[in-house]
Scaffold this active site. Structure first.
Site, PDB file in Angstrom:
ATOM      1  CG  LEU A 147     -33.530  47.172  71.500  1.00 17.83           C
ATOM      2  CD1 LEU A 147     -32.298  47.411  70.627  1.00 17.83           C
ATOM      3  CD2 LEU A 147     -33.559  47.230  72.734  1.00 17.83           C
ATOM      4  CE1 TYR A 202     -40.506  48.456  68.146  1.00 16.90           C
ATOM      5  CE2 TYR A 202     -42.283  49.906  67.244  1.00 16.90           C
ATOM      6  CZ  TYR A 202     -41.807  48.988  67.942  1.00 16.90           C
ATOM      7  OH  TYR A 202     -42.910  48.130  68.595  1.00 16.90           O
ATOM      8  CB  SER A 258     -46.084  47.564  66.127  1.00 19.31           C
ATOM      9  OG  SER A 258     -46.365  48.926  66.516  1.00 19.31           O
ATOM     10  CE  LYS A 274     -41.966  45.097  67.003  1.00 24.48           C
ATOM     11  NZ  LYS A 274     -41.538  43.880  67.876  1.00 24.48           N
ATOM     12  CG  LEU A 329     -50.978  60.299  76.733  1.00 21.71           C
ATOM     13  CD1 LEU A 329     -50.418  61.834  76.646  1.00 21.71           C
ATOM     14  CD2 LEU A 329     -52.317  60.327  75.567  1.00 21.71           C
ATOM     15  CG  ASN A 389     -31.122  41.232  76.550  1.00 21.33           C
ATOM     16  OD1 ASN A 389     -32.169  41.813  76.975  1.00 21.33           O
ATOM     17  ND2 ASN A 389     -30.343  41.754  75.777  1.00 21.33           N
ATOM     18  CG  PHE A 394     -53.986  49.564  67.181  1.00 24.42           C
ATOM     19  CD1 PHE A 394     -53.789  48.389  66.759  1.00 24.42           C
ATOM     20  CD2 PHE A 394     -54.334  50.768  66.501  1.00 24.42           C
ATOM     21  CE1 PHE A 394     -54.099  48.211  65.456  1.00 24.42           C
ATOM     22  CE2 PHE A 394     -54.320  50.346  64.900  1.00 24.42           C
ATOM     23  CZ  PHE A 394     -54.382  49.211  64.245  1.00 24.42           C
ATOM     24  CG  ASP A 415     -47.241  62.371  67.319  1.00 28.35           C
ATOM     25  OD1 ASP A 415     -46.900  61.154  67.464  1.00 28.35           O
ATOM     26  OD2 ASP A 415     -47.108  63.033  68.018  1.00 28.35           O
ATOM     27  CG  ASP A 441     -28.148  39.578  73.150  1.00 31.34           C
ATOM     28  OD1 ASP A 441     -29.343  39.481  72.513  1.00 31.34           O
ATOM     29  OD2 ASP A 441     -27.346  40.739  72.925  1.00 31.34           O
TER      30      ASP A 441
HETATM   31  P1  NAD Z   1     -40.491  46.051  77.018  1.00 32.67           P
HETATM   32  O1  NAD Z   1     -39.298  46.509  76.643  1.00 32.67           O
HETATM   33  O2  NAD Z   1     -41.021  46.279  78.307  1.00 32.67           O
HETATM   34  O3  NAD Z   1     -40.356  44.486  76.696  1.00 32.67           O
HETATM   35  C1  NAD Z   1     -39.152  43.756  75.896  1.00 32.67           C
HETATM   36  C2  NAD Z   1     -38.359  42.916  76.661  1.00 32.67           C
HETATM   37  O4  NAD Z   1     -37.284  42.338  75.869  1.00 32.67           O
HETATM   38  C3  NAD Z   1     -37.567  43.689  77.494  1.00 32.67           C
HETATM   39  O5  NAD Z   1     -37.771  43.394  78.782  1.00 32.67           O
HETATM   40  C4  NAD Z   1     -35.972  43.702  77.152  1.00 32.67           C
HETATM   41  O6  NAD Z   1     -35.195  43.669  78.249  1.00 32.67           O
HETATM   42  C5  NAD Z   1     -36.109  42.428  76.108  1.00 32.67           C
HETATM   43  N1  NAD Z   1     -35.040  42.115  75.253  1.00 32.67           N
HETATM   44  C6  NAD Z   1     -34.977  43.103  74.209  1.00 32.67           C
HETATM   45  N2  NAD Z   1     -33.991  42.696  73.511  1.00 32.67           N
HETATM   46  C7  NAD Z   1     -33.598  41.205  74.120  1.00 32.67           C
HETATM   47  C8  NAD Z   1     -32.662  40.535  73.424  1.00 32.67           C
HETATM   48  N3  NAD Z   1     -31.995  40.572  72.309  1.00 32.67           N
HETATM   49  N4  NAD Z   1     -32.435  39.380  73.948  1.00 32.67           N
HETATM   50  C9  NAD Z   1     -33.284  39.107  75.245  1.00 32.67           C
HETATM   51  N5  NAD Z   1     -34.193  40.031  75.756  1.00 32.67           N
HETATM   52  C10 NAD Z   1     -34.414  41.049  74.966  1.00 32.67           C
HETATM   53  O7  NAD Z   1     -41.562  46.241  75.721  1.00 32.67           O
HETATM   54  P2  NAD Z   1     -43.081  45.588  75.755  1.00 32.67           P
HETATM   55  O8  NAD Z   1     -43.782  47.146  75.783  1.00 32.67           O
HETATM   56  O9  NAD Z   1     -43.424  44.750  76.626  1.00 32.67           O
HETATM   57  O10 NAD Z   1     -43.169  45.337  74.316  1.00 32.67           O
HETATM   58  C11 NAD Z   1     -43.178  43.918  73.982  1.00 32.67           C
HETATM   59  C12 NAD Z   1     -43.294  43.768  72.432  1.00 32.67           C
HETATM   60  O11 NAD Z   1     -44.403  44.227  72.005  1.00 32.67           O
HETATM   61  C13 NAD Z   1     -42.003  44.225  71.675  1.00 32.67           C
HETATM   62  O12 NAD Z   1     -41.769  43.532  70.542  1.00 32.67           O
HETATM   63  C14 NAD Z   1     -42.484  45.587  71.263  1.00 32.67           C
HETATM   64  O13 NAD Z   1     -42.029  46.164  70.055  1.00 32.67           O
HETATM   65  C15 NAD Z   1     -44.058  45.403  70.941  1.00 32.67           C
HETATM   66  N6  NAD Z   1     -44.909  46.416  71.149  1.00 32.67           N
HETATM   67  C16 NAD Z   1     -45.280  47.392  72.102  1.00 32.67           C
HETATM   68  C17 NAD Z   1     -45.925  48.402  72.021  1.00 32.67           C
HETATM   69  C18 NAD Z   1     -46.113  49.200  73.134  1.00 32.67           C
HETATM   70  O14 NAD Z   1     -46.339  50.519  72.994  1.00 32.67           O
HETATM   71  N7  NAD Z   1     -45.472  48.897  74.549  1.00 32.67           N
HETATM   72  C19 NAD Z   1     -46.831  48.748  71.046  1.00 32.67           C
HETATM   73  C20 NAD Z   1     -46.723  47.604  70.088  1.00 32.67           C
HETATM   74  C21 NAD Z   1     -45.760  46.571  69.975  1.00 32.67           C
HETATM   75  C1  WQD Z   2     -49.623  58.810  71.838  1.00 30.41           C
HETATM   76  C2  WQD Z   2     -50.229  60.299  71.644  1.00 30.41           C
HETATM   77  C3  WQD Z   2     -48.551  61.807  71.192  1.00 30.41           C
HETATM   78  C4  WQD Z   2     -46.633  62.006  75.076  1.00 30.41           C
HETATM   79  C5  WQD Z   2     -46.135  54.549  69.905  1.00 30.41           C
HETATM   80  C6  WQD Z   2     -45.259  53.971  68.565  1.00 30.41           C
HETATM   81  C7  WQD Z   2     -46.118  52.841  68.007  1.00 30.41           C
HETATM   82  C8  WQD Z   2     -46.498  51.766  69.291  1.00 30.41           C
HETATM   83  C9  WQD Z   2     -47.244  52.547  70.574  1.00 30.41           C
HETATM   84  C10 WQD Z   2     -44.737  50.358  69.465  1.00 30.41           C
HETATM   85  C11 WQD Z   2     -49.668  60.784  70.390  1.00 30.41           C
HETATM   86  C12 WQD Z   2     -49.347  62.248  72.432  1.00 30.41           C
HETATM   87  C13 WQD Z   2     -47.392  61.658  73.869  1.00 30.41           C
HETATM   88  C14 WQD Z   2     -46.585  63.344  75.423  1.00 30.41           C
HETATM   89  C15 WQD Z   2     -48.392  63.774  74.084  1.00 30.41           C
HETATM   90  N1  WQD Z   2     -45.334  51.186  69.995  1.00 30.41           N
HETATM   91  N2  WQD Z   2     -48.330  62.524  73.418  1.00 30.41           N
HETATM   92  N3  WQD Z   2     -47.442  64.190  75.016  1.00 30.41           N
HETATM   93  O1  WQD Z   2     -46.729  57.489  69.111  1.00 30.41           O
HETATM   94  O2  WQD Z   2     -49.021  56.594  69.294  1.00 30.41           O
HETATM   95  O3  WQD Z   2     -47.220  55.095  69.449  1.00 30.41           O
HETATM   96  O4  WQD Z   2     -46.473  53.469  71.110  1.00 30.41           O
HETATM   97  O5  WQD Z   2     -44.979  49.439  68.771  1.00 30.41           O
HETATM   98  O6  WQD Z   2     -45.260  52.149  67.210  1.00 30.41           O
HETATM   99  O7  WQD Z   2     -45.167  54.859  67.634  1.00 30.41           O
HETATM  100  O8  WQD Z   2     -47.518  56.515  71.264  1.00 30.41           O
HETATM  101  O9  WQD Z   2     -47.955  57.244  73.663  1.00 30.41           O
HETATM  102  O10 WQD Z   2     -45.996  57.894  72.171  1.00 30.41           O
HETATM  103  O11 WQD Z   2     -48.461  58.857  71.961  1.00 30.41           O
HETATM  104  O12 WQD Z   2     -49.172  64.780  73.611  1.00 30.41           O
HETATM  105  O13 WQD Z   2     -45.793  63.693  76.150  1.00 30.41           O
HETATM  106  O14 WQD Z   2     -50.012  60.978  72.793  1.00 30.41           O
HETATM  107  O15 WQD Z   2     -48.395  63.065  70.277  1.00 30.41           O
HETATM  108  O16 WQD Z   2     -50.672  61.828  69.704  1.00 30.41           O
HETATM  109  P1  WQD Z   2     -47.786  56.626  69.820  1.00 30.41           P
HETATM  110  P2  WQD Z   2     -47.428  57.660  72.387  1.00 30.41           P
END
Ligand code: NAD
Ligand code: WQD
Length: 340
Positions: A84, A150, A125, A154, A201, A32, A179, A299, A58
């Site tokens: 999200l 968030y 995650s 998960k 980061l 979406n 990770f 953190d 959506d």
């Molecule tokens: P992202 O936001 O780039 O991609 C998610 C996509 O889902 C987006 O394009 C958004 O527009 C779409 N979306 C959200 N809600 C929706 C809905 N209700 N209907 C249709 N589309 C919808 O995020 P990403 O980094 O690609 O992450 C993908 C998945 O991996 C997510 O589930 C996220 O929680 C998980 N994840 C991400 C990370 C990370 O650090 N990027 C780490 C661990 C897990």
């Molecule tokens: C990494 C390290 C910060 C920004 C998050 C979510 C986790 C998963 C992955 C979705 C940390 C440090 C960061 C900055 C910094 N996502 N940092 N200055 O918090 O490990 O994980 O993304 O599922 O659920 O919590 O990732 O990239 O934000 O931080 O020093 O400006 O970098 O403190 O130690 P994080 P991050």
């Protein structure tokens, strides 16, 4: 086989589509665009030469979601990325996160049941582990209290799938616990394009180096780690993408001995924030204007994965390290900034 990729215009979804297409899968996307744009589809086309259909809808709308399956009765796999994902925002808007992440999952699972889809992969995650001190983290490491709504979505999402899988024995399910995903496609046609500003980061580093930010802050250098900064497991997005293909192939080949399983996806190495910053400066030869600031609330001090199970069962071997992550993320930052 045709696969529905939810969140296909997002960061990890779009890179996974490329890997799926490279391995002969047919893909339909739904997104979406709440956190992405369809410009991603042009990047996929530039790399693969293929057009991918994206439904802009959506997933919380069940009737609209059902229509995808009515249009594509041959969908036999779902990779559910859509969610999200901002930890801080989820603390401010917990109900929006529960509403979006849980209702979309519920609707996608309902469609799986109604349309008899056989395979399902869920984006989980490392946040499910909460503030654990068991290192490295294995799939059996118990959950701690989620640090944010968030992370809670998960934990609940995984539990919903586990319960549903017991009933839906005809289908097979995998949750992949990522990770810290980062980096960009090596072709430099696709990468992370945060549309609401970066907070992770690696994009913060590249945005600082290119001048979008005057300086960046390292959140704390007084932790009990080797250099005082936090330790994480940074995993290149293409390695992550390939794990989805491998997980799907594993299910299709019937190699799974249970119909719901979980895999950690990290490279198994802890990298500190200061080490990441230094890797960036070494690889790019760019100085970085950073300062040491206070600790960031919530953190985890150190977390990294044991991903031996994914290697053993899925045959997944990550190829990229922190230097490749910085090199590809920097190339992508320069490109998207030049085109903005
Ligand atoms: P992202 O936001 O780039 O991609 C998610 C996509 O889902 C987006 O394009 C958004 O527009 C779409 N979306 C959200 N809600 C929706 C809905 N209700 N209907 C249709 N589309 C919808 O995020 P990403 O980094 O690609 O992450 C993908 C998945 O991996 C997510 O589930 C996220 O929680 C998980 N994840 C991400 C990370 C990370 O650090 N990027 C780490 C661990 C897990
Ligand atoms: C990494 C390290 C910060 C920004 C998050 C979510 C986790 C998963 C992955 C979705 C940390 C440090 C960061 C900055 C910094 N996502 N940092 N200055 O918090 O490990 O994980 O993304 O599922 O659920 O919590 O990732 O990239 O934000 O931080 O020093 O400006 O970098 O403190 O130690 P994080 P991050």
């Amino acid at each position: 086989m045709k696969v529905l990729v939810t969140g296909g215009c997002g960061y990890i979804g779009s890179h996974t589509i490329i890997d799926l297409l490279d391995h002969g899968f047919d893909v339909v996307s739904v997104d979406n665009l709440v956190n992405s744009s369809e410009a991603t589809l042009a990047g996929i086309k530039a790399i693969t030469g293929k057009d991918v259909q994206n439904y802009v809808l959506d997933l919380c709308d069940l009737a609209a979601t059902r229509q995808i399956f009515l249009d594509h009765p041959d969908i036999n796999g779902i990779i559910h990325f859509a969610a999200l994902k901002f930890v801080g925002e989820s603390v401010e808007q917990p109900l929006r996160y529960f509403q979006n992440n849980l209702n979309s999952l519920l609707n996608v699972l309902s469609c799986l049941e109604e349309f008899g889809v056989d395979h399902f992969i869920f984006s989980s995650s490392c946040s499910v582990y909460g503030n654990t001190d068991a290192l490295p983290v294995t799939e059996g490491t118990p959950f701690q209290e989620a640090e944010s709504p968030y992370g809670r979505t998960k934990q609940i999402g995984e539990q919903m799938i586990k319960d549903f899988a017991k009933k839906q024995q005809s289908a097979s399910f995998i949750a992949l616990r990522y990770f810290n995903p980062c980096g960009a496609h090596p072709s430099n046609q696709l990468g992370e394009s945060p549309i609401h500003g970066a907070s992770n980061l690696v994009p913060v580093i590249t945005e600082t180096a290119i001048g979008k930010r005057e300086k960046m802050t390292i959140f704390g250098d007084d932790y009990d780690t080797r250099d005082g900064s936090c330790v994480r497991d940074y995993i290149h997005v293409m390695d992550l993408a390939n794990a989805h293909t491998k997980a799907l192939q594993f299910l299709i080949a019937g190699k799974n001995d249970k119909n719901y399983d979980i895999f950690n996806l990290g490279i198994g190495e802890g990298v500190s924030v200061l080490e990441a910053v230094n890797a960036f400066m070494k690889v790019t030869e760019k100085p970085l204007n950073y300062e040491i600031g206070p600790r960031r609330a919530g953190d985890v001090i150190a977390i990294y994965a044991n991903s031996e199970k994914a290697t053993r069962l899925l045959g997944w071997v990550p190829k990229y390290g922190i230097d490749d992550i910085m090199r590809t993320a920097w190339a992508w930052e320069k490109k998207r900034t030049a085109e903005a």
